[in-house]
Design a protein around this motif. Structure first.
Motif, PDB file in Angstrom:
ATOM      1  N   ILE A   1       0.831  -1.213   0.000  1.00 41.83           N
ATOM      2  CA  ILE A   1       0.000   0.000   0.000  1.00 41.83           C
ATOM      3  C   ILE A   1       0.865   1.262   0.000  1.00 41.83           C
ATOM      4  CG2 ILE A   1      -1.616   1.385   1.354  1.00 41.83           C
ATOM      5  CD1 ILE A   1      -2.942  -0.856  -0.154  1.00 41.83           C
ATOM      6  N   SER A   2       1.915   1.289   0.846  1.00 42.01           N
ATOM      7  CA  SER A   2       2.778   2.470   0.890  1.00 42.01           C
ATOM      8  C   SER A   2       3.485   2.685  -0.449  1.00 42.01           C
ATOM      9  CB  SER A   2       3.811   2.326   2.015  1.00 42.01           C
ATOM     10  OG  SER A   2       4.640   1.192   1.788  1.00 42.01           O
ATOM     11  N   VAL A   3       3.866   1.586  -1.110  1.00 40.13           N
ATOM     12  CA  VAL A   3       4.497   1.702  -2.428  1.00 40.13           C
ATOM     13  C   VAL A   3       3.497   2.258  -3.436  1.00 40.13           C
ATOM     14  CG1 VAL A   3       5.650   0.431  -4.280  1.00 40.13           C
ATOM     15  CG2 VAL A   3       6.044  -0.209  -1.897  1.00 40.13           C
ATOM     16  N   ALA A   4       2.266   1.778  -3.349  1.00 37.98           N
ATOM     17  CA  ALA A   4       1.235   2.282  -4.255  1.00 37.98           C
ATOM     18  C   ALA A   4       0.992   3.770  -4.045  1.00 37.98           C
ATOM     19  CB  ALA A   4      -0.065   1.506  -4.046  1.00 37.98           C
ATOM     20  N   GLU A   5       1.038   4.222  -2.789  1.00 34.22           N
ATOM     21  CA  GLU A   5       0.842   5.644  -2.511  1.00 34.22           C
ATOM     22  C   GLU A   5       1.992   6.470  -3.062  1.00 34.22           C
ATOM     23  OE1 GLU A   5       0.390   5.576   1.706  1.00 34.22           O
ATOM     24  OE2 GLU A   5      -1.800   5.398   1.616  1.00 34.22           O
ATOM     25  N   GLU A   6       3.222   5.981  -2.896  1.00 31.45           N
ATOM     26  CA  GLU A   6       4.375   6.745  -3.351  1.00 31.45           C
ATOM     27  C   GLU A   6       4.459   6.805  -4.869  1.00 31.45           C
ATOM     28  OE1 GLU A   6       7.896   5.233  -1.523  1.00 31.45           O
ATOM     29  OE2 GLU A   6       7.049   5.295   0.491  1.00 31.45           O
ATOM     30  N   THR A   7       4.027   5.759  -5.562  1.00 31.16           N
ATOM     31  CA  THR A   7       4.121   5.725  -7.020  1.00 31.16           C
ATOM     32  C   THR A   7       2.882   6.288  -7.704  1.00 31.16           C
ATOM     33  OG1 THR A   7       3.227   3.467  -7.087  1.00 31.16           O
ATOM     34  CG2 THR A   7       5.632   3.704  -6.962  1.00 31.16           C
ATOM     35  N   GLY A   8       1.835   6.580  -6.942  1.00 28.31           N
ATOM     36  CA  GLY A   8       0.605   7.095  -7.538  1.00 28.31           C
ATOM     37  C   GLY A   8      -0.366   6.014  -7.965  1.00 28.31           C
ATOM     38  N   SER A   9       0.022   4.726  -7.835  1.00 28.02           N
ATOM     39  CA  SER A   9      -0.862   3.627  -8.243  1.00 28.02           C
ATOM     40  C   SER A   9      -2.063   3.488  -7.317  1.00 28.02           C
ATOM     41  CB  SER A   9      -0.086   2.311  -8.264  1.00 28.02           C
ATOM     42  OG  SER A   9       1.026   2.381  -9.111  1.00 28.02           O
ATOM     43  N   ILE A  10      -2.007   4.094  -6.146  1.00 27.59           N
ATOM     44  CA  ILE A  10      -3.073   3.935  -5.161  1.00 27.59           C
ATOM     45  C   ILE A  10      -4.411   4.445  -5.687  1.00 27.59           C
ATOM     46  CG2 ILE A  10      -2.648   6.168  -4.046  1.00 27.59           C
ATOM     47  CD1 ILE A  10      -3.559   2.836  -2.306  1.00 27.59           C
ATOM     48  N   VAL A  11      -4.392   5.482  -6.530  1.00 31.28           N
ATOM     49  CA  VAL A  11      -5.646   6.032  -7.052  1.00 31.28           C
ATOM     50  C   VAL A  11      -6.346   4.982  -7.905  1.00 31.28           C
ATOM     51  CG1 VAL A  11      -6.650   7.779  -8.555  1.00 31.28           C
ATOM     52  CG2 VAL A  11      -4.840   8.408  -6.958  1.00 31.28           C
TER      53      VAL A  11
END
Length: 702
Positions: free
Chosen positions: A485-495
């Motif tokens: 999840i933190s990686v997704a937030e940092e890379t923008g994939s979380i959206v």
């Protein structure tokens, strides 16, 4: 906040250009861009706008990257030029680099594009600074020629250059009278002997000397001369006569400004790397010589800048730089790299224990607040430590590993340190691989939504579920959320991930509500990240999903953290009001663990407070957590908000929460997060639209 980037794209394919822009946005850039396909349009764009970088496809119909590069070179603009190709050969790539291209990437691996652009932007800034330094040097040379002090340059015993003031001082008219002649011409035999006996040995060992000597003019008259001698690296001698103090100060200031940070006065990156290269070479030559590098990043500096202003932030940096120097020896060096990053080079140390002592002193000093303009500022350092070893051959490798260790320290806890080990480098490489896999995971449908029941604690019945995403990696198996999840937030994939979860979870809950006859519709709780709230299309996407799934707005609860709630109050109030107009409920997740938002709760149209599991875990033992839980439940009642306790694991916790009047709860006492099929088997088996009207109660309360 993303970094603005003015990028000119030389590309005939709009789809390929959009792929480039997507990678730039994933790399935390906010691109302002134009696309051109011909030499004429490229020339026009170069003259009408200012560009930070140019990204060019290698081959276009009627045009190509070599031609584009030549146009850029003719414009005499120093703009990073990066080539993108689907199948560029090694020879073509080398030719492009020789011709002046700064980097090249393959179309099937664009993930390196943001990193390459950042590197080239840094290099472009360095080139600009170097050009500016050359301008300053020319100005300095002009100033020397016009100076009233006598200045001369000698190679060995012979004059190579004298300025007019030097000629005038000694009574000569033309430089030809001294250039090519020996300096001994200007001094008596006794003074020449003094030079050789007293002055030159000091000059040879210390590379500089200054003092007073007796000289003679062309006409034979004698006078006292203030003299400064300096030996350069190429063994030339610079002589400054008469007002040596002022001229010496000017020279020192010029050198100082080149090698030092203007704000703090500390050595800058250039001087640090020079000293570090010397330490690396010294360690290879001298047995038992050891050095260490400390990479320091100031914790919470952005908060200081944003809340108190850059003027206070600058003063804090100056104060900290002075504190750091207090903990070091004269032989050590502390440099500022820029922003809130510092590096310390410890030379000639005996053991890692020496380094630990320095680090402990620095971290201990941060326990006391810094007083700046009446403010008490608490901060600290995340420190990465690298011990020099024979495997290091260049300064960049040492700095890279110290940076990696620093980020590991920052992830562990504030105001802490971490030694580098080879496993960290491996983990960084694994992190890069994880980021790559994560970008592909949505396309490959590797994610699955799990559901954790939320129970009415008074009625002993499930009233809904919280949607929790899991990643079924094709080779690594299930990857828990705390790893990606933190990686997704940092890379923008979380959206994209959150949008997918929203759609899948709403489809599932709508299906259950239609398939099973229930006393009341089930609700679904979905978490939103800070990046979701900053998306202008968020409301539009929610409306689309609700319309397509035919799910009522009051069946959806959107959970946001306490800190997100007050990060941008006016904007958040407006967004939550739009949720409320659709009867979508809003819950505050992890309540009590973030910023104090009690004073703001009355402004927000929120519906639920979720008690963080850290409080529930220690609830029922008569400790402070009991009072916190009691306070949150009471607060919810007073404000008309429902309260959900998460992380319920014991019957004692359940009973205590029921006594307090906590309405809802979830946790392993009831059920762990389960796949949709397992939820149906456990809670809706033998129930259909014609069957029972309520899902199963939880076993412990039945």
């Amino acid at each position: 906040m993303n970094e603005t980037l003015n990028v000119l794209i030389v590309e005939d394919s709009e789809d390929d250009a959009l792929l480039l822009l997507r990678e730039l946005r994933r790399g935390q850039f906010d691109p302002n861009w134009e696309r051109v396909q011909t030499g004429e349009s490229l020339r026009k764009m170069l003259t009408t706008r200012t560009w930070d970088a140019i990204v060019s496809d290698y081959s276009l119909p009627g045009f190509n990257a070599p031609a584009a590069l030549e146009i850029v070179k003719q414009s005499q603009l120093d703009i990073p030029f990066i080539v993108i190709s689907g199948a560029i050969g090694e020879r073509s790539a080398v030719e492009m680099m020789k011709a002046g291209a700064h980097d090249y990437l393959m179309k099937d691996n664009l993930t390196r594009l943001p990193e390459a652009i950042r590197r080239e932007l840094r290099d472009a800034r360095i080139r600009a600074e170097r050009q500016q330094a050359q301008v300053v040097l020319k100005q300095q040379q002009a100033a020397i020629e016009a100076a009233i002090d006598g200045i001369a340059i000698l190679q060995g015993d012979t004059y190579l250059y004298t300025n007019q003031a030097h000629l005038k001082l000694f009574g000569y008219q033309s430089s030809q009278e001294l250039v090519g002649k020996s300096w001994r011409l200007l001094y008596s035999p006794e003074e020449v002997e003094r030079f050789e006996r007293e002055i030159f040995p000091v000059l040879e060992s210390e590379r500089a000397w200054q003092g007073e000597v007796t000289a003679k003019r062309k006409d034979g008259s004698i006078f006292s001369q203030g003299l400064s001698l300096t030996l350069t690296e190429d063994e030339r001698m610079i002589s400054v006569c008469r007002d040596i103090s002022n001229l010496k100060h000017t020279q020192d200031l010029l050198i100082y400004n080149t090698l030092h940070d203007p704000l703090t006065g500390l050595p800058n990156r250039k001087l640090l790397l020079e000293r570090l290269e010397l330490a690396i070479n010294r360690a290879k030559r001298i047995e038992n010589y050891q050095y260490a590098v400390l990479f320091l990043d100031l914790d919470r500096f952005k908060v200081v800048n944003d809340s108190l202003g850059h003027f206070v932030g600058d003063k804090l940096l100056v104060t900290i730089s002075q504190k750091l120097k207090m903990h070091l020896r004269n032989t050590d060096l502390v440099a500022r790299l820029g922003g809130d990053e510092f590096v310390i080079l410890l030379e000639d140390i005996d053991s890692p224990e020496d380094v630990i002592q320095v680090v402990d002193r620095i971290l201990a000093a941060c326990q006391t607040p810094f007083e700046i303009d009446g403010y008490e500022i608490f901060t600290g350092f995340s420190i990465g430590i690298v011990m020099g070893n024979p495997d290091y051959h260049e300064a960049a490798s040492v700095m890279r590993d110290a940076d990696i260790a620093m980020y590991r320290a920052k992830a562990a806890s504030k105001n802490s340190s971490q030694f580098f080990d080879a496993a960290m480098h491996t983990q960084v490489l694994n992190r890069v691989a994880l980021e790559t896999d994560l970008r592909k995971a949505l396309e490959r449908e590797e994610f699955v939504v799990y559901y954790q029941p939320i129970f009415d604690l008074q009625e002993n019945q499930p009233i809904g579920f919280e949607a929790l995403v899991r990643w079924q990696h094709p080779t690594r198996g299930f990857i828990p959320p705390d790893e990606f999840i933190s990686v997704a937030e940092e890379t923008g994939s979380i959206v994209h991930l959150d949008r997918w979860v929203l759609e899948k979870a709403c489809q599932q809950i709508a299906n259950w509500n239609q398939k099973f006859a229930l006393n009341s519709p089930l609700k679904i709780s979905i978490n939103l990240s800070v990046q979701d709230l900053h998306q202008a299309s968020l409301i539009r996407e929610i409306d689309r999903v609700l319309a397509e799934t035919e799910l009522a707005g009051n069946c959806l609860t959107l959970e946001i953290t306490e800190s997100l709630l007050i990060s941008e109050i006016d904007r958040t109030v407006d967004l939550l009001a739009q949720f409320a107009s659709r009867e979508i409920e809003v819950g505050i997740d992890d309540f009590g663990t973030g910023y104090s938002s009690l004073g703001y709760l009355h402004r927000f149209p929120v519906n639920n407070l979720k008690i963080d599991r850290s409080f529930v875990a220690r609830f029922g033992s008569g400790n402070r957590e009991d009072r916190v839980v009691d306070t949150i439940v009471t607060l919810g009642k007073q404000l008309g908000l429902s309260v959900t306790a998460e992380g319920i694991e014991t019957t004692q916790q359940l009973e205590q929460l029921q006594k307090l009047g906590c309405e809802f709860g979830q946790g392993y006492l009831f059920s762990k997060p389960l796949a949709a099929a397992e939820i149906e088997r456990l809670y809706f088996s033998n129930r259909s639209s014609a069957g029972s009207t309520a899902p199963k109660a939880f076993p412990c309360a039945s």
